[in-house]
Design an enzyme around this catalytic site. Structure first.
Site, mmCIF file in Angstrom:
data_model
loop_
_atom_site.group_PDB
_atom_site.id
_atom_site.type_symbol
_atom_site.label_atom_id
_atom_site.label_comp_id
_atom_site.label_asym_id
_atom_site.label_seq_id
_atom_site.Cartn_x
_atom_site.Cartn_y
_atom_site.Cartn_z
ATOM 1 N N GLU A 23 30.956 73.064 -10.792
ATOM 2 C CA GLU A 23 30.445 73.069 -9.627
ATOM 3 C C GLU A 23 28.854 73.193 -9.557
ATOM 4 O OE1 GLU A 23 32.796 73.143 -7.489
ATOM 5 O OE2 GLU A 23 33.624 74.223 -8.083
ATOM 6 N N HIS A 24 28.396 71.888 -8.545
ATOM 7 C CA HIS A 24 27.216 71.169 -7.951
ATOM 8 C C HIS A 24 26.786 70.721 -9.439
ATOM 9 C CE1 HIS A 24 26.780 73.254 -3.923
ATOM 10 N NE2 HIS A 24 28.010 74.417 -4.178
ATOM 11 N N ASP A 35 28.085 67.506 -9.732
ATOM 12 C CA ASP A 35 28.963 65.814 -9.491
ATOM 13 C C ASP A 35 27.395 65.233 -8.914
ATOM 14 O OD1 ASP A 35 29.038 67.128 -6.572
ATOM 15 O OD2 ASP A 35 30.776 66.034 -6.740
ATOM 16 N N GLY A 52 38.753 73.436 6.304
ATOM 17 C CA GLY A 52 37.453 74.176 5.671
ATOM 18 C C GLY A 52 37.843 75.480 4.563
ATOM 19 N N GLY A 78 37.217 74.571 1.351
ATOM 20 C CA GLY A 78 36.708 73.727 0.671
ATOM 21 C C GLY A 78 37.832 73.587 -0.977
ATOM 22 N N LEU A 79 39.447 72.746 0.036
ATOM 23 C CA LEU A 79 39.821 72.365 -0.734
ATOM 24 C C LEU A 79 40.198 70.774 -0.630
ATOM 25 C CD1 LEU A 79 42.919 74.759 -1.018
ATOM 26 C CD2 LEU A 79 41.537 74.920 -2.838
ATOM 27 N N SER A 138 38.644 66.952 3.965
ATOM 28 C CA SER A 138 38.402 66.141 3.882
ATOM 29 C C SER A 138 38.533 64.443 3.368
ATOM 30 C CB SER A 138 36.967 65.613 4.562
ATOM 31 O OG SER A 138 36.183 66.674 3.760
ATOM 32 N N ASP A 163 35.366 64.870 -5.355
ATOM 33 C CA ASP A 163 36.507 65.560 -4.474
ATOM 34 C C ASP A 163 37.188 63.750 -3.702
ATOM 35 O OD1 ASP A 163 34.902 67.813 -4.261
ATOM 36 O OD2 ASP A 163 33.954 67.968 -1.784
#
Ligand code: GLA
Length: 389
Positions: A42-43, A45, A129, A131-132, A135, A179
């Site tokens: 996490e964080h 990329d 909204g 976090g999956l 978008s 993502d």
């Protein structure tokens, strides 16, 4: 958004029916792209590091057909309708949900594809909204549909970069590549080990069910307002830390480099950098354990990732910490926040027989704290973006 769970074929028929009703003709094809959960990494990329996401069995489905003019007519079953022309699309020009769709079409055209008008009908069961990556799912489904209809690259990494450019430039969110790569390139029954520097991707078998385990998503259903500004701020802090260390990116730093540079970096940047280097190491260790067939042994690494995100990177939230703690006290082998943080979802890896206990304990802990009731559901590593019809 419809919370009803439909299978792939029903989703495709729903998109086809909506397309035919709205546009008075049949679509030329139907495409789907999934949301993602990040198992770990996490964080990392936007620091050229490693990530290990899986596609989830929740997706955006798009029915589409070309038009002879340069109009884009968009119908979202969840969000409504929009009409615009291709020349209306550009950085900051398209508000709201339509920006992800229009941005994806714009971004493919920027690559040199001779893109014309389109009618598109979209439907989604990816929670928005949370976090999956709802978008990224919209962007990837639209990029794939537009590429199949008007031409463009075959390479999945290039297609993911095109989808990311829509998000970075048209929507204006400075996200990394995880993502879109997850939505494009994951395959069922696997997590995707992605080196975000080279975009080299390896499929690593991941089958919790076969190990008697369940991967649970705990959706806190909160999204704290500081998320956007804080994400950009974390990114800047990491870039500054890499510059101070004289390295291209924090990917190139070791734990020893960061420890030795505590004074140079300053207290806060030191902790941010420590999260990134330890998280990269945890990703590789999780992969080693999965490859050794020791899925049940990854739990402590997931929990260590959460602690690092909470204490060093400071992107957790009280709801996420409560979800993780409650899951761990009721039988989960490991648990962590997933995605950017400040709300959204946590993951818990639990023995299948403990799923009821974990769900009840998490739900009770939320009620105790006066938080909104969470939703808890199992996810299975699903297939990435593809054409359905
Ligand atoms: C968001 C971004 C990703 C990644 C994660 C944090 O999901 O879109 O690129 O940075 O946050 O790991």
């Amino acid at each position: 958004m419809s919370t009803e769970r439909l299978n792939l074929t029903d989703r495709a028929e729903e998109a086809r029916g909506a397309f035919a009703d709205r546009f008075g003709r049949q679509p030329e094809g139907i495409w789907a792209a999934p949301g993602r959960a990040n198992l770990i990494g996490e964080h990392t990329d936007y620091n050229d590091g490693f990530v290990l996401p899986l596609a989830i069995d929740h997706r955006v489905t798009v029915a589409a057909a070309r038009r002879a003019d340069d109009r884009l007519r968009l119908l979202s079953l969840e969000k409504g309708e929009r009409e615009l022309t291709l020349s209306d699309i550009g950085p900051g020009l398209v508000e709201g949900w339509a920006g992800y769709v229009a941005g994806a079409v714009w971004s493919l055209a920027r690559e040199g594809a001779a893109v014309g008008g389109l009618d598109l009908a979209l439907t989604s069961d990816v929670p928005v909204g949370s976090g999956l990556s709802s978008s990224a799912a919209v962007e990837c489904a639209t990029v794939l549909a537009t590429r199949d209809l008007y031409g463009g690259p075959d390479d999945l990494a290039r297609l993911a970069l095109i989808a990311q450019r829509a998000e970075n430039e048209v929507v204006g969110v400075p996200s990394g590549i995880m993502d879109q790569m997850a939505s494009m390139a994951c395959i069922a029954g696997h997590v995707l080990l992605l080196d975000t520097r080279s975009l080299a991707a390896e499929q690593v078998p991941f089958d919790p069910d076969a190990a008697g385990l369940t991967l649970l998503v705990i959706d806190t259903r909160v999204s704290h307002a500081l998320a956007d500004g804080a994400y950009a701020e974390r990114r800047r802090a990491c870039e500054k830390a890499a510059r101070l260390l004289g390295l291209p990116a924090l990917r190139d730093a070791t734990e020893a480099d960061v420890a030795a540079a505590a004074d140079l970096l300053g207290e806060v940047r030191h902790r941010r950098a420590r999260h990134v280097v330890t998280e990269n190491a945890r990703v590789l260790e999780v992969v080693a354990r999965l490859r050794a067939g020791r899925l049940e042994a990854i739990g402590p690494l997931l929990t260590a990732s959460h602690e690092s995100l909470r204490d060093d990177y400071e992107v957790s939230a009280p709801e996420l910490d409560t979800a993780v703690e409650a899951a761990l006290t009721s039988g989960a082998l490991g648990a962590r926040m997933t995605g950017a943080g400040f709300g959204g979802c946590a993951l818990a890896l639990a023995p299948a027989v403990e799923v009821g206990a974990v769900t009840r304990t998490v739900t009770a802990a939320f009620a105790n704290q006066g938080f909104r009731a969470p939703t808890v559901f199992a996810v299975h590593p699903a297939h990435g973006a593809r054409r359905l019809a």
